[in-house]
Each structure stands twice: as C-alpha cells, then as structure tokens.
Scaffold this motif. Structure first.
Motif, short mmCIF file in Angstrom:
data_model
loop_
_atom_site.label_atom_id
_atom_site.label_comp_id
_atom_site.label_asym_id
_atom_site.label_seq_id
_atom_site.Cartn_x
_atom_site.Cartn_y
_atom_site.Cartn_z
N GLU A 23 -11.11 5.10 -1.95
CA GLU A 23 -12.11 6.09 -1.52
C GLU A 23 -11.48 7.43 -1.21
O GLU A 23 -12.16 8.47 -1.28
N SER B 233 -16.72 6.03 -4.11
CA SER B 233 -17.41 5.22 -3.11
C SER B 233 -17.46 3.79 -3.64
O SER B 233 -18.21 3.48 -4.57
N VAL B 234 -16.65 2.92 -3.06
CA VAL B 234 -16.52 1.55 -3.55
C VAL B 234 -17.70 0.72 -3.08
O VAL B 234 -17.93 0.58 -1.86
#
Length: 314
Positions: free
Chosen positions: A41, A46-47
């Motif tokens: 990140e 944005s995981v």
C-alpha cells in the motif's frame, strides 16, 4: 507471503525478500500479513481483503481506483492443506507494476516465471505481463478441462464395455461422474470471470501492440467455454446411461424375485389343500401321505420352473 519479480525483456526474475518493492514489476501476495500489505500500500495500491474479493457484484470485482485497474477472477487451486479449492484472485494493474492478491495457490502463479520467456505477449510492459499471466491461466484451464475429458473417457469405456458395470460399481461411477460435473461447472465459472476481466482490460488498454494478444486470449477462452459445454453434454449423457443401467438392474432383480415368488405358489396351493379338514384326500390315511404331498409340491414347483425356462423368462 510476498513474492516480487522484475521484468528483463522477456523474462521474470525473482527478487530477494529484502529487496525494495520499488524495483519490482510484479508483486504477488499470497495470504498476506499486515506488514506485507502495508509495504504494497506504500506503493499506492489499496489491497482488497478476502471478503472484498468474494463479493459477486460486478462493481466490486472490476473497477478503477485512481490509476489502478482492479480485476478479480475466480481460479482453481490448492488450499494450505493441499486440498483442491476455488477462490478469488485480485489483479491490481497499475502504470508501473502488477500486484496480485490471492488466498489459495493456483498453479499458474508458480509456473509463470519459468514460462514467461516463451509466452506470446512477453514481459515488455506491465500490460504485457498481465496478458502473459492470463495466457498462463488459460493454458492451465485447458489442461484441467482435458483432465475432465480423460476421466469421462475412462468412465464411458467401463460403462459401455461388453462386461458392463453392475451393483456398487454403478453407484461409484455415478458419484464420479457427478463430481466431474461439479468441477466442470466451477471451471466454466472461472472461464467466465476470465473472459469478463479480459474484456474490461481490453477497454482500458486498447493499444495496437496489445489488441492482438487480448483478442487471441479471448478467442482461447471462448473455445474453452465451447469445449466445457461439450463436456457438460457428455456428463448429462453418461448420467442418463448410468441411471438407465440402475433401472435395468432393478428391473432384472424385481423380475427374479417375482419369478421365485410365482414358483412357490403351486407348492403353497398343494400345502393349503392338504391342510384342509376334509376326510377324503389322496394319501391322507397312508403311511406315505407326507411323501405324496411333498412330491406333489416338488413336481408343481419343478413344472413351473421348466415352464418359465421354456418361455425364456429365466
């Protein structure tokens, strides 16, 4: 776990675990830990969580977050206990790198580094790398469908053999064919998600040097979908044949039971007559009366049996 790779013309090179992620072109997250998610990140990605990836809404599977395209597909693989499973895989396609997030182990993610050099799209850019990954996944799906086809060939050969399949073997075969049908349905679902992801990618990456590879992979997916439909028809056919064999076996068993019951009807009639309270019955007062009655019962049963054999009912 975190695996990082860098592109060098047509090859993928695994980076050391402590190498900075800024030098990586492909970051593969497998069951990531919080510190690994934080490292990714920090690169501007944005995981998504597993719960986010499991959402079935199209808006949660294919969307754009800033400059990153998020494409989530369903793939077959192995869980940590090495059991076969199906799960989502998120592909985060940014300008400079590709990030994949997965919580199971699809085989293409293990074989891609070794096969990247021989792929059609190659690893010239990040979009080319994504197409190479898709090509590897489609090749794996083709192998899995071939495996289903071979399994159906084996079951059909046993089912249509002159010796046939009877008894518990039919139940086991029906279970195997049903299991193959369930796996095939899931493979088809995976192919549909791949087709949707590739279509979305084609809209956002319509460069001339990518268009040909995108269309070729799309045609491969469509061909596999047609083959999956063919295998589905074979499964339906084998299921109908197996159920027909079960019905035939039950009919034969019922016929045998019925014949046996009918064979014992004449002896029962003789025994019923000799059980009546009449004074005048043949052999009633003879010392060999029981032998006469038993002989009549045996002859009536034998006569009925010979009649059934003559009619071809046994």
């Amino acid at each position: 776990m975190l695996f990082a790779y860098s592109m060098d013309n047509a090859t993928l090179t695994r980076l050391a675990d402590d190498a900075p992620l800024e030098t990586a072109h492909w970051v593969d997250l497998y069951r990531p830990q919080p510190e690994q998610v934080a490292r990714v990140e920090a690169l501007g990605f944005s995981v998504p969580t597993l719960a986010d990836m499991e959402e079935i809404e199209v808006s949660n599977r294919f969307y754009r977050a800033g400059k990153v395209d998020v494409l989530t597909v369903s793939l077959p693989g192995l869980d940590p206990e090495k059991n076969r499973t199906f799960g989502p895989v998120a592909c985060l396609l940014g300008p400079d790198r590709l990030v994949t997030v997965r919580y199971h182990a699809p085989r293409p993610f293990e074989t891609l580094p070794a096969h990247a050099e021989g792929s059609n799209a190659g690893c010239k850019t990040v979009p080319h790398l994504f197409l190479t990954l898709m090509e590897e996944i489609v090749a794996r799906m083709a192998d899995l469908l071939e495996g289903v086809g071979r399994e159906l060939d084996e079951r059909a050969a046993k089912l249509f053999d002159d010796k046939g399949v009877w008894g518990d073997a039919l139940e086991a075969m029906l279970r195997d064919v049903g299991r193959a049908g369930e796996m095939l349905a899931k493979y088809r679902q995976c192919l549909l998600t791949l087709d949707r992801a590739l279509s979305t990618f084609g809209v956002t990456h319509d460069a001339k040097d990518l268009r040909g590879f995108t269309q070729a992979t799309g045609r491969d997916i469509q061909a596999l979908l047609v083959h999956a439909d063919f295998l589905s028809g074979r499964i339906s056919h084998l299921t109908d044949v197996i159920l027909g064999m079960v019905t035939l076996e039950q009919g034969i068993t019922g016929r045998i039971v019925s014949v046996v019951a009918v064979i014992f009807l004449p002896p029962t009639l003789v025994a019923s007559v000799y059980g009546m309270n009449f004074e005048f019955l043949p052999g009633l007062h003879s010392d060999f009366g029981w032998l006469i009655a038993t002989g009549l019962m045996g002859l009536s049963a034998l006569g009925t049996l010979l009649f059934f054999r003559w009619k071809g009912w046994l």
